[in-house]
Scaffold this active site. Structure first.
Site, PDB file in Angstrom:
ATOM      1  CE1 TYR A 200      -3.547  -1.969   5.173  1.00 19.10           C
ATOM      2  CE2 TYR A 200      -3.281   0.311   4.472  1.00 19.10           C
ATOM      3  CZ  TYR A 200      -3.466  -1.017   4.158  1.00 19.10           C
ATOM      4  OH  TYR A 200      -3.575  -1.406   2.848  1.00 19.10           O
TER       5      TYR A 200
ATOM      6  CE  LYS B  59      -1.428  -4.346   3.265  1.00 14.54           C
ATOM      7  NZ  LYS B  59      -1.616  -5.674   2.661  1.00 14.54           N
TER       8      LYS B  59
ATOM      9  CB  SER C 155      -0.899   0.006   1.246  1.00 14.38           C
ATOM     10  OG  SER C 155      -1.506   1.263   1.447  1.00 14.38           O
TER      11      SER C 155
END
Length: 322
Positions: free
Chosen positions: A141, A145, A117
């Site tokens: 998050y 990643k 991402s």
């Protein structure tokens, strides 16, 4: 080859499954159906219901289907939720990836595509984000990643597994209405929901150092995301020593205000005026990809413009909310 696609019954995953099967690849899907739907999958694709955290299940699936490559899309993807539940996100996204890679190494899987991402970049102060822009995630998050990319690259190097980490930017649209996004976590469906409720779309801050004062983002059609996976998978087959990290975007900035204007036009709500509020903490002014490396490495280009994204997303929204 036989490709295992984790999370293949979800929004992005089902588009990747469709693109890979259309391209003649043999595909098996592993999905726990927590957010995915079995009916998204085309006929003939085997669905194994389970989680990547279950090593026994993963081992069995890899063995029974003679899997030779993996596209790993499964994982948790909501930024706000990751802030509230960091332990859950690290468990699902990092531990799940560790289990999957362990099983892949044991089974002799030689190709691995990881869905990463643009969240790994955080708040970059650059006109275009390149793969050399230093990662600096600002939420759990994004951290998971980035940690996932490190793990994939390390395992690939140690076990001669060809790898690719694809850093998505802002995904929208649908190939068919049935494959539209069920979630209301991104700008386009969030505006649709507000309009359906008779509310004005929200803009969080109009005083950023951008041409119209609203945040600028790189929006990319989910079909283009899917074709990037196909191109990456084929590159890994051709080059068993590949270690790729690539931005997947259009390389064109669109402001939040501009995107909302397109949405209002497509939905026939041109008389609606957005409601402007204060900035949200952590929102960077501009995050736009340089997609040059993906073009030169994969021979891939994003084909769809912003209006095509909104029109296709709107068709899917109407199908599910009529």
């Amino acid at each position: 080859m036989t490709w295992l696609i984790t999370g293949g019954a979800g929004f992005i995953g089902s588009h990747v499954v469709r693109a890979m099967t259309d391209g003649g690849e043999r595909v098996v899907v592993l999905d726990d159906l927590s957010t995915g739907r079995a009916e998204r999958l085309p006929g003939g694709v085997v669905l194994e219901v389970g989680t990547v955290l279950d090593r026994e299940t993963v081992d069995r699936v890899l063995r029974e289907h003679a899997v030779t490559g993996i596209v790993h899309i499964a994982g948790k993807k909501q930024v706000a939720e990751s802030v509230a539940r960091p332990l859950h996100y690290y468990h699902e996204n990092v531990e799940g990836l560790r289990v999957l890679l362990g099983a892949a190494v044991a089974a002799g899987v030689s190709r691995f595509v990881f869905s990463s991402s643009a969240a790994v970049y955080g708040m970059p102060d650059v006109e275009l984000v390149t793969e050399k822009t230093p990662p600096a995630p600002i939420n759990p998050y994004g951290e998971t990643k980035l940690a996932g990319e490190w793990l994939v690259t390390a395992v690939g190097s140690a076990h001669r597994m060809a790898t690719a980490s694809l850093r998505y930017f802002n995904v929208a649209g649908a190939v068919t209405p049935e494959l539209g996004d069920d979630g209301v976590f991104n700008l386009v469906p969030m505006v649709f929901e507000r309009l359906d409720e008779g509310e004005a779309p929200r803009i969080f801050g109009d005083d950023y150092p951008t041409p119209d004062g609203t945040c600028v983002r790189d929006f990319v059609h989910v079909e283009d995301i899917a074709t990037a996976h196909v191109a990456a998978a084929r590159r890994l087959v051709a080059d068993p020593d590949a270690r790729l990290t690539l931005n997947i975007g259009r390389g064109e900035g669109v402001s939040v205000a501009e995107m909302i204007e397109v949405i209002l036009d497509v939905t026939g709500r041109t008389g609606v005026r957005p409601a402007v509020g204060g900035r949200r903490p952590g929102d960077p002014a501009r995050v736009v990809a340089s997609a040059d490396l993906a073009r030169s490495t994969l021979g891939w280009n994003a084909r769809h413009d912003v209006r095509a994204m909104v029109e296709s997303a709107w068709e899917g929204w109407r199908l599910r909310h009529s």
